[in-house]
Design a protein around this motif. Structure first.
Motif, short mmCIF file in Angstrom:
data_model
loop_
_atom_site.label_atom_id
_atom_site.label_comp_id
_atom_site.label_asym_id
_atom_site.label_seq_id
_atom_site.Cartn_x
_atom_site.Cartn_y
_atom_site.Cartn_z
N GLU A 113 0.84 -1.27 -0.02
CA GLU A 113 0.03 0.04 -0.15
C GLU A 113 0.79 1.29 -0.07
O GLU A 113 1.72 1.41 0.94
CB GLU A 113 -0.99 0.22 1.37
N ASN A 114 0.66 2.02 -1.13
CA ASN A 114 1.45 3.48 -0.96
C ASN A 114 0.49 4.42 -0.64
O ASN A 114 -0.45 4.70 -1.46
CB ASN A 114 2.18 3.76 -2.42
N ARG A 115 0.77 5.36 0.53
CA ARG A 115 -0.09 6.47 0.64
C ARG A 115 -0.12 7.48 -0.47
O ARG A 115 1.09 7.95 -0.91
CB ARG A 115 0.29 7.03 1.97
N PRO A 116 -1.11 7.88 -0.83
CA PRO A 116 -1.16 9.19 -1.87
C PRO A 116 -0.36 10.36 -1.35
O PRO A 116 -0.55 10.56 -0.01
CB PRO A 116 -2.45 9.22 -2.29
N PRO A 117 -0.03 11.38 -1.91
CA PRO A 117 0.60 12.49 -1.58
C PRO A 117 -0.78 13.42 -0.78
O PRO A 117 -1.95 13.06 -1.24
CB PRO A 117 0.98 13.41 -2.71
N LEU A 118 -0.55 14.29 0.08
CA LEU A 118 -1.63 15.16 0.82
C LEU A 118 -2.13 15.93 -0.35
O LEU A 118 -1.42 16.67 -1.04
CB LEU A 118 -1.06 15.92 1.76
N TYR A 119 -3.70 16.32 -0.15
CA TYR A 119 -4.31 17.11 -1.08
C TYR A 119 -4.02 16.77 -2.40
O TYR A 119 -3.86 17.68 -3.33
CB TYR A 119 -3.91 18.65 -0.77
N SER A 120 -4.10 15.59 -2.96
CA SER A 120 -4.19 15.02 -4.32
C SER A 120 -5.31 15.20 -4.93
O SER A 120 -5.91 14.12 -5.40
CB SER A 120 -3.20 14.03 -4.47
N ILE A 121 -6.30 15.96 -4.86
CA ILE A 121 -7.53 16.02 -5.46
C ILE A 121 -7.56 16.01 -6.98
O ILE A 121 -6.93 16.62 -7.66
CB ILE A 121 -8.25 17.30 -5.18
N GLY A 122 -8.42 14.93 -7.53
CA GLY A 122 -8.44 14.81 -8.82
C GLY A 122 -7.42 14.03 -9.49
O GLY A 122 -7.20 13.80 -10.85
N THR A 123 -6.12 13.44 -8.62
CA THR A 123 -5.26 13.06 -9.17
C THR A 123 -5.47 11.56 -9.64
O THR A 123 -6.31 10.80 -9.04
CB THR A 123 -3.96 13.00 -8.32
N SER A 124 -4.95 10.96 -10.69
CA SER A 124 -4.89 9.65 -10.93
C SER A 124 -4.04 8.56 -10.30
O SER A 124 -2.84 8.72 -10.28
CB SER A 124 -4.62 9.37 -12.48
N PHE A 125 -4.72 7.62 -9.53
CA PHE A 125 -3.87 6.87 -8.47
C PHE A 125 -3.60 5.49 -9.23
O PHE A 125 -4.24 5.17 -9.94
CB PHE A 125 -4.62 6.65 -7.18
N ASP A 126 -2.33 5.26 -8.90
CA ASP A 126 -1.85 3.72 -9.32
C ASP A 126 -2.80 2.84 -8.39
O ASP A 126 -3.15 3.23 -7.36
CB ASP A 126 -0.62 3.68 -9.51
N ARG A 127 -2.46 1.41 -8.80
CA ARG A 127 -3.03 0.36 -7.89
C ARG A 127 -2.64 0.39 -6.52
O ARG A 127 -3.29 0.32 -5.44
CB ARG A 127 -2.88 -0.85 -8.41
N SER A 128 -1.27 0.56 -6.23
CA SER A 128 -1.00 0.61 -4.75
C SER A 128 -1.44 1.86 -4.12
O SER A 128 -1.75 1.48 -2.53
CB SER A 128 0.68 0.52 -4.85
#
Length: 475
Positions: free
Chosen positions: A383-398
């Motif tokens: 599991e990889n935490r996304p960056p803070l305040y990453s609104i509307g960003t495309s996330f990878d599977r992790s």
């Protein structure tokens, strides 16, 4: 009686042959006069040249008409007429292809259409040629009417930041004045198609200004200028601009609401949210109501953090469900035809989370890092935490995996029946805020979400235990 019809046909043929023998030379002589007059029609001609050509062609037609009718009965083009038609058509093709005189070529063919109407092949050819020439003439007309405006729009498109500044000062902005003057010139043609295209070109600037630069105020200024000319616009165009005006005004209100939230002015933010809710429907209405709920709960927040935790967690579930429904597969941005909708409740949760003190944010980071959700040796799925305040960003599977598994943990923690300690409540609240700031609104590939949902189901027992440990243990 059986032989009588044959006799009539032979008699008609005899009459026609004698007519041609007597008038054939005159027909050819006038045909040469027509060709000579035709050559004068080259774009530099006078109106009298057109009239002389038409008179000569009609004079020729009066002589050739009997021959045309006789041969049309047989389904063939009369030879004299066929040859003259070819001369006229070749001249028109030259005018259109080599001299860009589409309107003149079409006018000549329109004169010839009734003259050669009795020629089956020629008549069909004229109809096709006139249709093609009308389309070319339309292109010429639009280019002539719109090329000055297009040049200005292309120039403005190179620097949207400058455009946004200038449209707010229409009385002193040279660029804005020039664009609107070119629009007025295009509208003066009185042609609905020219008017619609001219407005669409400038509307495209407003859309890009709002969608690409997020300058809704600049886009609204352009739209207002266009609506000031609505009496000269097609009704469909005016209706679209009025919709744009409403959409931009709502986007500006939403932006003002977000600014109020950032500054901590929750009362003003709530007033703006109520105004937005008054005209919202469907999912937008549900999103605004959720925002109002979050603001109200933030206003009522007391020292009993557990109550607030439950409310925020409810917000997580609602926003995630909305995001999943709206996001779908990741796709690239298309040339715009409408304005983006900026109202998203996930952003509000992020801002509300961000109003916490800097020390709380630091403790969030430390807690999550110490917990080691993504680096736990016992967890085989990364599991990889996304960056803070990453609104509307495309996330990878992790990153999708972190958001969905952390959601499951938080839901489990919220369902713990035993009342936790005040310290646990505070720590859990910080974890919820951290989750909101990372996972409240994101985009994903459908395949990734499907795979992660299956992993969440397969690891439900572990995730539930880890969630309960947030408020009843050391996780």
């Amino acid at each position: 009686m059986v032989g009588a019809p044959v006799g009539r046909r032979e008699f008609i043929a005899l009459v026609i042959n004698r007519y041609e023998a007597r008038k054939g030379d005159e027909i050819e002589r006038i045909a040469e006069d027509v060709r000579a007059l035709l050559e004068k029609l080259d774009g530099d001609h006078r109106a009298s040249d057109i009239a002389a050509f038409k008179d000569a062609l009609l004079k020729w037609d009066r002589l050739a008409q009997p021959l045309q009718v006789a041969d049309s009965v047989l389904g063939i083009d009369e030879p004299h007429s066929r040859d003259l038609f070819r001369s006229i058509r070749e001249h028109c093709i030259d005018l259109a292809n080599n001299k860009s005189q589409n309107t003149l070529a079409m006018a000549i063919l329109e004169i010839g259409k009734p003259v050669f109407n009795e020629l089956p092949d020629a008549s069909a050819s004229i109809d096709k040629d006139i249709y093609a020439l009308k389309d070319l003439a339309r292109g010429e007309r639009l280019e002539a009417a719109l090329s000055p405006l297009k040049l200005l729009v292309d120039t403005a498109s190179r620097d949207f930041a400058k455009l946004g500044r200038e449209v707010r000062l229409p009385r002193i902005s040279h660029q804005h004045k020039a664009i609107m003057a070119a629009l007025d010139e295009a509208l003066s043609s009185g042609d609905p198609e020219t008017s619609a295209i001219a407005v669409a070109m400038i509307r495209g600037l407003a859309i890009k200004l709002a969608n690409d630069v997020e300058d809704n105020s600049g886009a609204l200024a352009i739209t207002t200028s266009l609506l000031q000319r609505q009496g000269r616009l097609p009704s469909e165009t005016t209706a679209q601009l009025q919709k744009d005006h409403v959409a931009l005004a709502r986007n500006i209100s939403f932006s003002n609401m977000m600014d109020a939230l950032k500054s901590g002015n929750l009362s003003h933010a709530k007033t703006l949210a109520n105004s937005l809710a008054a005209n919202a429907d469907g999912e937008e209405a549900r999103s605004i109501q959720n925002i109002l709920h979050l603001i109200s709960e933030r206003q009522k927040k007391s020292r009993n953090g557990w109550i607030w935790t439950a409310v925020i967690l409810g917000g997580i579930v609602a926003i995630i469900a909305l995001s999943e429904k709206n996001s779908g597969s990741v796709s690239n941005y298309d040339p715009p035809s409408q304005y983006n909708d900026t109202s998203t409740a996930g952003s509000v949760e992020n801002i509300l989370a961000n109003t916490e003190s800097n020390s709380e944010e630091a403790s969030i980071e430390n807690k999550i890092q110490n917990d080691g959700v993504a680096a736990d040796d016992e967890v085989s799925i990364k599991e990889n935490r996304p960056p803070l305040y990453s609104i509307g960003t495309s996330f990878d599977r992790s990153q999708v995996r972190y958001c969905m598994m952390q959601k499951a943990r938080l839901e489990a923690a919220n369902n713990v029946s035993a009342r936790p300690t005040e310290y646990k409540i505070q720590q859990f609240n910080l974890t919820v805020d951290d989750y909101n700031s990372r996972c409240s609104n994101f985009r994903y590939h459908n395949d990734d979400m499907t795979a992660v949902q299956q992993e969440v189901n397969e690891n439900a027992s572990r995730l539930r235990s880890e969630g309960e440990a947030l408020v009843d243990g050391g996780y």
